[in-house]
Design a protein around this motif. Sequence first.
Motif, PDB file in Angstrom:
ATOM      1  N   LEU A  66      -1.591   0.140  10.184  1.00 28.31           N
ATOM      2  CA  LEU A  66      -2.487  -1.008  10.125  1.00 28.31           C
ATOM      3  C   LEU A  66      -1.700  -2.303  10.269  1.00 28.31           C
ATOM      4  O   LEU A  66      -0.541  -2.400   9.855  1.00 28.31           O
ATOM      5  CB  LEU A  66      -3.243  -1.025   8.798  1.00 28.31           C
ATOM      6  N   ARG A  68      -6.899  -3.859   0.902  1.00 28.84           N
ATOM      7  CA  ARG A  68      -6.654  -4.227  -0.495  1.00 28.84           C
ATOM      8  C   ARG A  68      -7.840  -4.993  -1.071  1.00 28.84           C
ATOM      9  O   ARG A  68      -8.212  -4.826  -2.230  1.00 28.84           O
ATOM     10  CB  ARG A  68      -5.375  -5.067  -0.606  1.00 28.84           C
ATOM     11  N   GLN A 120      -5.148  -6.144   8.431  1.00 19.41           N
ATOM     12  CA  GLN A 120      -5.963  -4.989   8.083  1.00 19.41           C
ATOM     13  C   GLN A 120      -5.572  -4.433   6.721  1.00 19.41           C
ATOM     14  O   GLN A 120      -6.429  -3.989   5.961  1.00 19.41           O
ATOM     15  CB  GLN A 120      -5.817  -3.922   9.167  1.00 19.41           C
ATOM     16  N   GLN A 121      -4.303  -4.466   6.383  1.00 17.60           N
ATOM     17  CA  GLN A 121      -3.883  -4.031   5.058  1.00 17.60           C
ATOM     18  C   GLN A 121      -4.451  -4.946   3.981  1.00 17.60           C
ATOM     19  O   GLN A 121      -4.864  -4.492   2.910  1.00 17.60           O
ATOM     20  CB  GLN A 121      -2.354  -3.987   4.970  1.00 17.60           C
ATOM     21  N   LEU A 157      -4.647   3.564  -3.147  1.00 14.04           N
ATOM     22  CA  LEU A 157      -4.991   2.147  -3.057  1.00 14.04           C
ATOM     23  C   LEU A 157      -5.071   1.493  -4.425  1.00 14.04           C
ATOM     24  O   LEU A 157      -4.838   0.294  -4.560  1.00 14.04           O
ATOM     25  CB  LEU A 157      -6.336   1.970  -2.338  1.00 14.04           C
ATOM     26  N   THR A 166       2.226   4.678   0.886  1.00  8.61           N
ATOM     27  CA  THR A 166       2.215   5.451   2.125  1.00  8.61           C
ATOM     28  C   THR A 166       2.962   6.771   1.999  1.00  8.61           C
ATOM     29  O   THR A 166       2.954   7.565   2.924  1.00  8.61           O
ATOM     30  CB  THR A 166       2.856   4.647   3.269  1.00  8.61           C
ATOM     31  N   LEU A 198      -0.482   4.147   6.067  1.00  5.77           N
ATOM     32  CA  LEU A 198      -1.151   2.868   6.271  1.00  5.77           C
ATOM     33  C   LEU A 198      -0.283   1.862   7.011  1.00  5.77           C
ATOM     34  O   LEU A 198      -0.738   0.747   7.294  1.00  5.77           O
ATOM     35  CB  LEU A 198      -1.578   2.293   4.919  1.00  5.77           C
ATOM     36  N   ASN A 199       0.945   2.223   7.343  1.00  6.83           N
ATOM     37  CA  ASN A 199       1.803   1.311   8.091  1.00  6.83           C
ATOM     38  C   ASN A 199       1.302   1.078   9.507  1.00  6.83           C
ATOM     39  O   ASN A 199       1.741   0.136  10.172  1.00  6.83           O
ATOM     40  CB  ASN A 199       3.237   1.854   8.143  1.00  6.83           C
ATOM     41  N   LEU A 232       0.827  -1.198   0.000  1.00  9.03           N
ATOM     42  CA  LEU A 232       0.000   0.000   0.000  1.00  9.03           C
ATOM     43  C   LEU A 232       0.864   1.250   0.000  1.00  9.03           C
ATOM     44  O   LEU A 232       1.875   1.341   0.695  1.00  9.03           O
ATOM     45  CB  LEU A 232      -0.928   0.003   1.224  1.00  9.03           C
TER      46      LEU A 232
END
Length: 324
Positions: A29, A38, A33-34, A142, A10, A26-27, A8
């Motif tokens: 998450l 996705r 969760q990532q 995304l 970032t 998004l790190n 993802l």
Amino acid sequence: MTEIDKPLQTQPIYQAEKPTTMDIDLNNLTAAQQVALRRLAKELTHRLATEFIFCFALQRYEAQSIHCFGPKVDKNWFRTDILLVYNDSEQRSLPEIHHLANSVTLEDHQYAAVVMAYSEAMQQLTNGDAFAGTVFQHGALLYSGMNTLPPRKVFVCHETLLRQTREGWRCWFNNSCQFMDCASYCLMEHKFNMAVFMVHQSVEQACKAMLKVMLYMRPNTHNLAWMLKLCSALAPEIASVFPRDNPENKALFNLLKSSYMDSRYAAGFAVNEEQAWALYYRASTLLRIAGELCNKRIAELEVWVGESQASMASSPLMATVPIN
């Protein structure tokens, strides 16, 4: 180029413009969760002809429950707001596109999707629109259906932005307060059906005022559930104002939603006094939250614009740059 199966994004896509604006990272998450995020992006691209998907708001929650009479429970979940830019070739109506974009099941996770046609998004980027520009600049990518991201107008006149924000706030929030005045009159006259319709209008206008001030956007919808979900990302306490955590609260919220049409056209629509007052008090709480949050944001913008003007006035070079 498809980004779904890649790590993802970032990193900021463009150079930061406003010091207080944050890039989505998004790190924070977990790996699971990532994967869920996705999966959401992948499902949306299957449902709609998609050009871009950006995450522009992210809230991560952790909860632990320990009980003498039950098992220990550890729970991690997130809620996110995304911008989906769909291809101009989409033939479906905007309400259908909006529904398709907001009806993916994410188990414990929650999301709200703002949808925008590609041509509209490109025009907003060209015009320096604050919402689209900020999302494309600071959001986490995304999905992208093309190899390069479109250019955006770098310069935005922040005096104009402040003026438009003030105007939008006064228009929408004043409308909201006036609808509440009408609701109180209807309650006093025991016209409970119409009172709830007025409460619906007040909540809708208050949400639009919040979205205008906080996100610089003006949603063209009457969907209260969607607007309240976006607003709750800005002020989490809003989620407790109109909860849907049990059958009674669900029924009360559904009554509010249905009042937009049914109070005027459905012969069987009926609201009792207790329901009407409950919704009135909940709407009053929402208006208080919106007022405090948005007035604070406008005050921050006023200070920031004032500092920018002072900085330009003190610089001979900057003082010669015209403000469009």
